[in-house]
Design a protein around this motif. Structure first.
Motif, PDB file in Angstrom:
ATOM      1  N   ARG A   2       0.823  -1.207   0.000  1.00 12.38           N
ATOM      2  CA  ARG A   2       0.000   0.000   0.000  1.00 12.38           C
ATOM      3  C   ARG A   2       0.860   1.261   0.000  1.00 12.38           C
ATOM      4  O   ARG A   2       0.602   2.212  -0.754  1.00 12.38           O
ATOM      5  N   ILE A   3       1.908   1.279   0.814  1.00 11.52           N
ATOM      6  CA  ILE A   3       2.810   2.433   0.833  1.00 11.52           C
ATOM      7  C   ILE A   3       3.579   2.535  -0.482  1.00 11.52           C
ATOM      8  O   ILE A   3       3.734   3.617  -1.063  1.00 11.52           O
ATOM      9  N   TYR A   4       4.056   1.397  -0.961  1.00 11.79           N
ATOM     10  CA  TYR A   4       4.821   1.373  -2.214  1.00 11.79           C
ATOM     11  C   TYR A   4       4.007   1.978  -3.359  1.00 11.79           C
ATOM     12  O   TYR A   4       4.550   2.741  -4.183  1.00 11.79           O
ATOM     13  N   SER A   5       2.735   1.669  -3.412  1.00 14.83           N
ATOM     14  CA  SER A   5       1.895   2.180  -4.505  1.00 14.83           C
ATOM     15  C   SER A   5       1.743   3.696  -4.444  1.00 14.83           C
ATOM     16  O   SER A   5       1.479   4.340  -5.461  1.00 14.83           O
ATOM     17  N   GLN A   6       1.918   4.290  -3.268  1.00 13.08           N
ATOM     18  CA  GLN A   6       1.783   5.743  -3.121  1.00 13.08           C
ATOM     19  C   GLN A   6       3.075   6.494  -3.423  1.00 13.08           C
ATOM     20  O   GLN A   6       3.034   7.646  -3.876  1.00 13.08           O
ATOM     21  N   VAL A   7       4.234   5.860  -3.181  1.00 17.65           N
ATOM     22  CA  VAL A   7       5.502   6.588  -3.316  1.00 17.65           C
ATOM     23  C   VAL A   7       6.281   6.222  -4.573  1.00 17.65           C
ATOM     24  O   VAL A   7       7.073   7.033  -5.077  1.00 17.65           O
ATOM     25  N   SER A   8       6.073   5.025  -5.092  1.00 17.04           N
ATOM     26  CA  SER A   8       6.843   4.591  -6.245  1.00 17.04           C
ATOM     27  C   SER A   8       6.526   5.467  -7.454  1.00 17.04           C
ATOM     28  O   SER A   8       5.369   5.683  -7.791  1.00 17.04           O
ATOM     29  N   ASN A  48      15.684  -7.667   6.383  1.00 16.54           N
ATOM     30  CA  ASN A  48      15.968  -7.526   7.811  1.00 16.54           C
ATOM     31  C   ASN A  48      14.906  -8.309   8.569  1.00 16.54           C
ATOM     32  O   ASN A  48      13.757  -8.384   8.132  1.00 16.54           O
ATOM     33  N   LEU A  49      15.273  -8.877   9.664  1.00 18.04           N
ATOM     34  CA  LEU A  49      14.304  -9.450  10.594  1.00 18.04           C
ATOM     35  C   LEU A  49      14.583  -8.872  11.974  1.00 18.04           C
ATOM     36  O   LEU A  49      15.737  -8.877  12.411  1.00 18.04           O
ATOM     37  N   PRO A  50      13.579  -8.360  12.657  1.00 22.44           N
ATOM     38  CA  PRO A  50      12.199  -8.164  12.229  1.00 22.44           C
ATOM     39  C   PRO A  50      12.113  -7.224  11.026  1.00 22.44           C
ATOM     40  O   PRO A  50      12.997  -6.387  10.811  1.00 22.44           O
ATOM     41  N   ALA A  51      11.011  -7.351  10.260  1.00 17.18           N
ATOM     42  CA  ALA A  51      10.862  -6.613   9.016  1.00 17.18           C
ATOM     43  C   ALA A  51       9.701  -5.642   9.093  1.00 17.18           C
ATOM     44  O   ALA A  51       8.974  -5.572  10.081  1.00 17.18           O
ATOM     45  N   GLY A  52       9.535  -4.894   7.977  1.00 17.15           N
ATOM     46  CA  GLY A  52       8.403  -4.004   7.848  1.00 17.15           C
ATOM     47  C   GLY A  52       8.785  -2.588   7.475  1.00 17.15           C
ATOM     48  O   GLY A  52       8.724  -1.686   8.306  1.00 17.15           O
ATOM     49  N   GLU A  53       9.182  -2.369   6.221  1.00 14.86           N
ATOM     50  CA  GLU A  53       9.476  -1.019   5.761  1.00 14.86           C
ATOM     51  C   GLU A  53       9.464  -0.967   4.236  1.00 14.86           C
ATOM     52  O   GLU A  53       9.615  -1.977   3.558  1.00 14.86           O
ATOM     53  N   VAL A  54       9.249   0.237   3.732  1.00 12.86           N
ATOM     54  CA  VAL A  54       9.413   0.552   2.318  1.00 12.86           C
ATOM     55  C   VAL A  54      10.506   1.606   2.270  1.00 12.86           C
ATOM     56  O   VAL A  54      10.440   2.612   2.985  1.00 12.86           O
ATOM     57  N   PHE A  55      11.523   1.403   1.446  1.00 15.55           N
ATOM     58  CA  PHE A  55      12.697   2.268   1.533  1.00 15.55           C
ATOM     59  C   PHE A  55      13.340   2.490   0.175  1.00 15.55           C
ATOM     60  O   PHE A  55      13.111   1.749  -0.780  1.00 15.55           O
ATOM     61  N   MET A  56      14.168   3.520   0.101  1.00 13.82           N
ATOM     62  CA  MET A  56      14.950   3.797  -1.104  1.00 13.82           C
ATOM     63  C   MET A  56      16.174   4.612  -0.725  1.00 13.82           C
ATOM     64  O   MET A  56      16.240   5.237   0.340  1.00 13.82           O
ATOM     65  N   GLY A  80       3.861  16.223  -3.448  1.00 16.69           N
ATOM     66  CA  GLY A  80       2.926  17.158  -2.852  1.00 16.69           C
ATOM     67  C   GLY A  80       1.670  16.544  -2.273  1.00 16.69           C
ATOM     68  O   GLY A  80       0.914  17.225  -1.553  1.00 16.69           O
ATOM     69  N   GLU A  81       1.429  15.264  -2.536  1.00 14.46           N
ATOM     70  CA  GLU A  81       0.249  14.585  -2.013  1.00 14.46           C
ATOM     71  C   GLU A  81       0.602  13.838  -0.729  1.00 14.46           C
ATOM     72  O   GLU A  81       1.614  13.134  -0.662  1.00 14.46           O
ATOM     73  N   VAL A  82      -0.250  13.979   0.297  1.00 12.91           N
ATOM     74  CA  VAL A  82       0.014  13.309   1.568  1.00 12.91           C
ATOM     75  C   VAL A  82      -0.065  11.803   1.405  1.00 12.91           C
ATOM     76  O   VAL A  82      -1.021  11.272   0.825  1.00 12.91           O
ATOM     77  N   VAL A  83       0.962  11.113   1.918  1.00 18.38           N
ATOM     78  CA  VAL A  83       0.983   9.642   1.899  1.00 18.38           C
ATOM     79  C   VAL A  83       0.248   9.137   3.134  1.00 18.38           C
ATOM     80  O   VAL A  83       0.524   9.568   4.258  1.00 18.38           O
ATOM     81  N   GLU A  84      -0.682   8.215   2.922  1.00 14.00           N
ATOM     82  CA  GLU A  84      -1.431   7.645   4.043  1.00 14.00           C
ATOM     83  C   GLU A  84      -0.581   6.567   4.714  1.00 14.00           C
ATOM     84  O   GLU A  84      -0.421   5.475   4.187  1.00 14.00           O
ATOM     85  N   LEU A  85      -0.054   6.881   5.888  1.00 14.87           N
ATOM     86  CA  LEU A  85       0.811   5.962   6.614  1.00 14.87           C
ATOM     87  C   LEU A  85      -0.016   4.978   7.430  1.00 14.87           C
ATOM     88  O   LEU A  85      -1.150   5.272   7.816  1.00 14.87           O
ATOM     89  N   PRO A  86       0.544   3.809   7.733  1.00 14.71           N
ATOM     90  CA  PRO A  86      -0.171   2.853   8.601  1.00 14.71           C
ATOM     91  C   PRO A  86      -0.354   3.443   9.989  1.00 14.71           C
ATOM     92  O   PRO A  86       0.462   4.232  10.467  1.00 14.71           O
TER      93      PRO A  86
END
Length: 316
Positions: free
Chosen positions: A131-137, A176-184, A307-313
């Motif tokens: 969901r995050i990837y689709s907003q920032v990619s 990484n473990l534990p996991a959970g991020e979208v990064f660049m 310029g568009e707000v990303v909806e974070l978890p």
């Protein structure tokens, strides 16, 4: 300990999906040995081709392991690396994944963090990553602001975003473990970020302790904290300006992390946080090699994609 055994089984069977026909190597040290041994026992129950190597931790966070360890990593199908100093951003890890290994790094892991982090719902983490990837990619600019003074804009350029879901099934991939991020790793960045969560060498920052870091043309130009500045300067003695490279922007997607505990490995994955790193980025799509990769965790950010707000978890 039953909880430790269950966490190890999750890492081996659900995250890296080790098969009976594959070889598995656990690389660890005296600091993270109990987690390493738990993972080894879980792997040994799956495949006879399991082994464990322990070596002395180095002096810097992304220091290369001994050449014998690096060689062994290249020969394995699956590698777990619970170590005091991260192997994520090393040539040894890059060479192992290039040779086809599936790799999980667990830097600075403790039993508590391992048990907490591996109890998360990894299917949910994967959904939030997508969901995050689709907003920032594809965005040309990413801006992060906070009420405490962060105001920094990143330009990804031609570099890719990655999803760290914790589930690795294909050769040549890592997590990484534990996991959970979208990064660049951005091509450049300008502005200021204020770390108010967790950052080496301090761990979890006190409520009255914040670290301001200024960035210009993709390089850190000022660090308000002397201890952190000294650590970066020490790396710069061997690699020069590469130590001051603005290396990463990451967005946490692990909704199971309900509070920061002082472990960058866990805290940077917390939902409703971002983390920004200094130093090495060659292992995450950049072109800078350095003996450090220092992440600073930032609470309650607002993230904008073009310029568009990303909806974070929902998180902290």
């Amino acid at each position: 300990m039953e909880e430790l055994r269950q966490a190890a089984e999750t890492a081996v069977q659900k995250c890296l999906k080790l098969k009976s026909t594959e070889s598995c190597l656990v690389v660890t040290d005296e600091v993270c040995q109990s987690v390493g041994e738990a993972i080894y026992e879980a792997a040994e129950a799956v495949t006879e081709e399991s082994s464990i190597i322990r070596y002395s931790p180095g002096n810097q966070f992304s220091e290369e392991p001994p050449s014998s360890v690096a060689a062994a990593m290249k020969e394995a199908d699956v590698v777990f690396a619970p170590t005091a100093n991260s192997l994520s951003h090393t040539q040894a890890r890059s060479s192992a994944t290039s040779a086809g290994a599936r790799v999980a790094t667990l830097p600075t892991i403790t039993e508590e963090v391992f048990i907490t982090g591996l109890a998360a719902d990894y299917s949910k983490i994967a959904e939030e990553c997508e969901r995050i990837y689709s907003q920032v990619s594809g965005a040309k600019t990413i801006t992060v602001t906070t009420k405490k003074g962060t105001d920094i804009t990143f330009k990804p350029g031609n570099r890719s975003w990655f999803q760290d879901t914790g589930i690795v099934e294909s050769g040549g991939e890592m997590t990484n473990l534990p996991a959970g991020e979208v990064f660049m790793s951005p091509e450049t960045a300008d502005g200021t970020f204020v770390v108010d969560g967790t950052m080496r060498p301090h761990g979890l920052l006190d409520s009255n302790h914040q670290i301001q870091i200024d960035v210009e043309d993709g390089y850190v130009t000022n660090i308000s904290d002397k201890d952190l500045e000294n650590e970066v300067q020490a790396a710069a003695e061997s690699v020069g300006d590469a130590a001051y490279n603005l290396a990463e922007l990451g967005i946490g997607t692990n909704t199971g992390v309900t509070e920061l505990v002082g472990s960058v490995l866990l805290d940077e994955k917390a939902a409703n946080t971002v983390h920004i790193a200094i130093g090495d980025d060659h292992a995450i799509g950049g072109d800078t090699s350095a003996p450090i990769h220092l992440d600073g965790v930032i609470r309650e950010p607002t993230v904008y994609a073009d310029g568009e707000v990303v909806e974070l978890p929902t998180g902290l």
